[in-house]
Design a protein around this motif. Structure first.
Motif, PDB file in Angstrom:
ATOM      1  N   GLU A 205       1.813 -10.398   6.311  1.00  0.00           N
ATOM      2  CA  GLU A 205       2.381 -10.789   5.005  1.00  0.00           C
ATOM      3  C   GLU A 205       1.939  -9.831   3.894  1.00  0.00           C
ATOM      4  N   ALA A 206       0.673  -9.362   3.958  1.00  0.00           N
ATOM      5  CA  ALA A 206       0.186  -8.479   2.891  1.00  0.00           C
ATOM      6  C   ALA A 206       0.761  -7.070   3.005  1.00  0.00           C
ATOM      7  N   ALA A 207       1.158  -6.675   4.234  1.00  0.00           N
ATOM      8  CA  ALA A 207       1.709  -5.329   4.419  1.00  0.00           C
ATOM      9  C   ALA A 207       3.193  -5.261   4.084  1.00  0.00           C
ATOM     10  N   THR A 208       3.852  -6.431   3.992  1.00  0.00           N
ATOM     11  CA  THR A 208       5.305  -6.430   3.816  1.00  0.00           C
ATOM     12  C   THR A 208       5.770  -7.130   2.544  1.00  0.00           C
ATOM     13  N   GLY A 209       4.877  -7.844   1.854  1.00  0.00           N
ATOM     14  CA  GLY A 209       5.283  -8.711   0.745  1.00  0.00           C
ATOM     15  C   GLY A 209       5.661  -7.962  -0.524  1.00  0.00           C
ATOM     16  N   GLN A 210       6.134  -8.726  -1.491  1.00  0.00           N
ATOM     17  CA  GLN A 210       6.592  -8.146  -2.765  1.00  0.00           C
ATOM     18  C   GLN A 210       5.458  -7.485  -3.536  1.00  0.00           C
ATOM     19  N   ARG A 211       4.232  -7.923  -3.313  1.00  0.00           N
ATOM     20  CA  ARG A 211       3.103  -7.394  -4.086  1.00  0.00           C
ATOM     21  C   ARG A 211       2.325  -6.330  -3.319  1.00  0.00           C
ATOM     22  N   ARG A 212       2.892  -5.848  -2.231  1.00  0.00           N
ATOM     23  CA  ARG A 212       2.154  -4.871  -1.418  1.00  0.00           C
ATOM     24  C   ARG A 212       1.930  -3.571  -2.199  1.00  0.00           C
ATOM     25  N   THR A 213       0.837  -2.917  -1.867  1.00  0.00           N
ATOM     26  CA  THR A 213       0.549  -1.583  -2.394  1.00  0.00           C
ATOM     27  C   THR A 213       0.240  -0.702  -1.181  1.00  0.00           C
ATOM     28  N   PRO A 214       0.164   0.604  -1.356  1.00  0.00           N
ATOM     29  CA  PRO A 214      -0.212   1.447  -0.202  1.00  0.00           C
ATOM     30  C   PRO A 214      -1.548   1.019   0.407  1.00  0.00           C
ATOM     31  N   LEU A 215      -2.443   0.451  -0.418  1.00  0.00           N
ATOM     32  CA  LEU A 215      -3.743   0.032   0.115  1.00  0.00           C
ATOM     33  C   LEU A 215      -3.630  -1.260   0.913  1.00  0.00           C
ATOM     34  N   SER A 216      -2.875  -2.239   0.404  1.00  0.00           N
ATOM     35  CA  SER A 216      -2.733  -3.486   1.176  1.00  0.00           C
ATOM     36  C   SER A 216      -2.006  -3.193   2.481  1.00  0.00           C
ATOM     37  N   GLU A 217      -1.079  -2.212   2.412  1.00  0.00           N
ATOM     38  CA  GLU A 217      -0.345  -1.820   3.612  1.00  0.00           C
ATOM     39  C   GLU A 217      -1.298  -1.171   4.626  1.00  0.00           C
ATOM     40  N   ALA A 218      -2.187  -0.304   4.129  1.00  0.00           N
ATOM     41  CA  ALA A 218      -3.128   0.387   5.031  1.00  0.00           C
ATOM     42  C   ALA A 218      -4.058  -0.623   5.702  1.00  0.00           C
ATOM     43  N   TYR A 219      -4.651  -1.504   4.904  1.00  0.00           N
ATOM     44  CA  TYR A 219      -5.538  -2.523   5.476  1.00  0.00           C
ATOM     45  C   TYR A 219      -4.755  -3.446   6.424  1.00  0.00           C
ATOM     46  N   GLY A 220      -3.580  -3.869   5.974  1.00  0.00           N
ATOM     47  CA  GLY A 220      -2.787  -4.830   6.751  1.00  0.00           C
ATOM     48  C   GLY A 220      -2.340  -4.249   8.086  1.00  0.00           C
ATOM     49  N   LEU A 221      -1.844  -2.998   8.070  1.00  0.00           N
ATOM     50  CA  LEU A 221      -1.367  -2.384   9.319  1.00  0.00           C
ATOM     51  C   LEU A 221      -2.496  -2.243  10.329  1.00  0.00           C
ATOM     52  N   ARG A 222      -3.652  -1.813   9.861  1.00  0.00           N
ATOM     53  CA  ARG A 222      -4.789  -1.648  10.784  1.00  0.00           C
ATOM     54  C   ARG A 222      -5.244  -3.008  11.314  1.00  0.00           C
ATOM     55  N   ALA A 223      -5.236  -4.005  10.435  1.00  0.00           N
ATOM     56  CA  ALA A 223      -5.633  -5.354  10.863  1.00  0.00           C
ATOM     57  C   ALA A 223      -4.682  -5.870  11.945  1.00  0.00           C
ATOM     58  N   VAL A 224      -3.390  -5.667  11.746  1.00  0.00           N
ATOM     59  CA  VAL A 224      -2.405  -6.161  12.709  1.00  0.00           C
ATOM     60  C   VAL A 224      -2.553  -5.407  14.035  1.00  0.00           C
TER      61      VAL A 224
END
Ligand SMILES: [Zn+2]
Length: 399
Positions: A205-224
């Protein structure tokens, strides 16, 4: 850079210690934070106390030379009365440090008590950001599950007046997170899977949501990526220490991701299921994602493209975003099916005739709007009715 991402910033300090056996250093770490002579308050829950771990951690803390008061009374997820009782202890003991030991519920309880105890109002007064939180006694968070990421976030969830609510503020971020995979090895399989799926939902949700940033995407992708790698291992070999470490990291990275970008519709559904039917957070959000992922993917496939790539689903050569996103959806359903998450049984506790109206109201309640609005695919009123249909359909089995 995706053209739907505007400017962003990052302005906080996160301190963590990771590694098997790190919990043995807790006394030393606590002595570096608490002022000399001040007592330490260890907050945990009944489940953790039953494993002997509370006594073990209390002993490690006493090695610091500080007096230690222990409370491990919480059963289940915290209510405002639980927070208020623990906040009273913070007022009377005046600890130099609160040590939070347990799953997300115990960590949220301790985070809230350490802040609320520095003010006069009860926990409910701070719900949904109604007023700023008091400055907090420093908290050292020691998670015994890999799921919520509460050890790193500025959020805490609690119930009040029959509703599942949240508080948010920099005051709630622990001063230090100690991540020791050995503490999670004894966790029973159903809880391991439920918590792990929560972490995966956070990352997605954090990697794809409306409030995502390149950082939330980086953390989120690695977490997934870590979650899809290690959770299936734990479903079959729950004592695998490397997989336990992988999931603990996944949960922490996913926590960093939601701290930056929030969650989405799966969490709105999860909180509604918690409010209306008392479903525990992990199974509730996993069921929520299973009900809404296909709809999200169909309406916003580009947002899932990087996620699918991170899972190695890009091999289908010149696959379109839509194909990639669909492959991701299949991967999710495969995981919840093979991990034995028991989501169909959870869905069976729902009754459309009895629950539709209450779930619809909960999804539209103020406490769930930040999650609905941050969802990857924009949501309107009629979409919520369709979402409930898909949720009830899961009683017949995973699609
Ligand atoms: Zn969650």
């Amino acid at each position: 850079m995706p053209n739907d991402i505007a400017g962003f910033g990052l302005d906080y300090k996160v301190r963590l210690e990771f590694g098997p056996g790190r919990v043995a250093a807790l006394g030393e770490l606590a002595a570096g934070i608490a002022a000399p002579g001040r007592p330490l308050l260890l907050i945990s829950d009944r489940g953790v106390a039953g494993t002997g771990l509370v006594d073990e951690v209390a002993a490690a803390l006493r090695a610091s030379g500080h007096a230690v008061t222990t409370v491990a009374e919480l059963a289940g997820e915290p209510h405002d009365v639980d927070v208020d009782r623990h906040a009273a202890l913070v007022r009377s003991e005046r600890p130099g440090l609160v040590v939070a030991l347990g799953g997300g519920s115990a960590l949220d309880l301790a985070k809230l008590a350490a802040s609320v105890g520095n003010g006069r109002a009860g926990a409910a007064a701070y719900a949904l950001g109604a007023r700023p939180l008091p400055s907090s006694v420093p908290v050292v968070a020691v998670p015994t599950t890999a799921g919520t990421g509460a050890e790193i976030t500025r959020t805490a969830v609690f119930s009040a007046g029959g509703r599942k609510l949240w508080a948010w503020g920099p005051e709630l971020r622990p001063a230090l997170a100690v991540l020791d995979p050995e503490l999670t090895v004894g966790l029973p399989k159903p809880l391991t899977v439920a918590c792990g799926l929560d972490a995966l939902v956070h990352g997605i949700e954090a990697a794809t949501g409306q409030r995502r940033t390149p950082l939330s995407e980086a953390y989120g992708l690695r977490a997934v990526g870590l979650g899809f790698e290690h959770l299936p291992v734990l479903a079959h070999r729950p004592k695998d220490l490397a997989a336990r470490g992988g999931m603990l990291l996944a949960a922490c990275l996913a926590g960093l991701a939601i701290d930056l970008a929030g969650t989405g519709l799966a969490h709105a559904v999860g909180h509604a299921l918690g409010t209306v039917r008392g479903v525990a957070h992990g199974p509730a959000v996993a069921l929520g994602l299973t009900a809404c992922l296909g709809w999200n993917v169909a309406g916003a496939p580009d947002r899932y493209r990087e996620l699918a790539r991170a899972l190695g689903l890009a091999e289908a050569a010149d696959a379109s975003s839509y194909d990639l996103a669909r492959a991701l959806e299949r991967r999710w359903r495969g995981l919840v099916g093979s991990a034995g998450a028991g989501l169909v049984q959870v869905a069976h506790t729902l009754d459309p005739d009895r629950d539709r109206r209450a779930l619809g109201a909960a999804l539209r309640a103020p406490e769930n709007q930040p999650m609905v609005q941050a969802n990857a695919r924009p949501v309107d009123e009629t979409d919520l009715d369709g979402l409930l249909d898909r949720l009830f359909d899961l009683r017949a089995g995973l699609p």
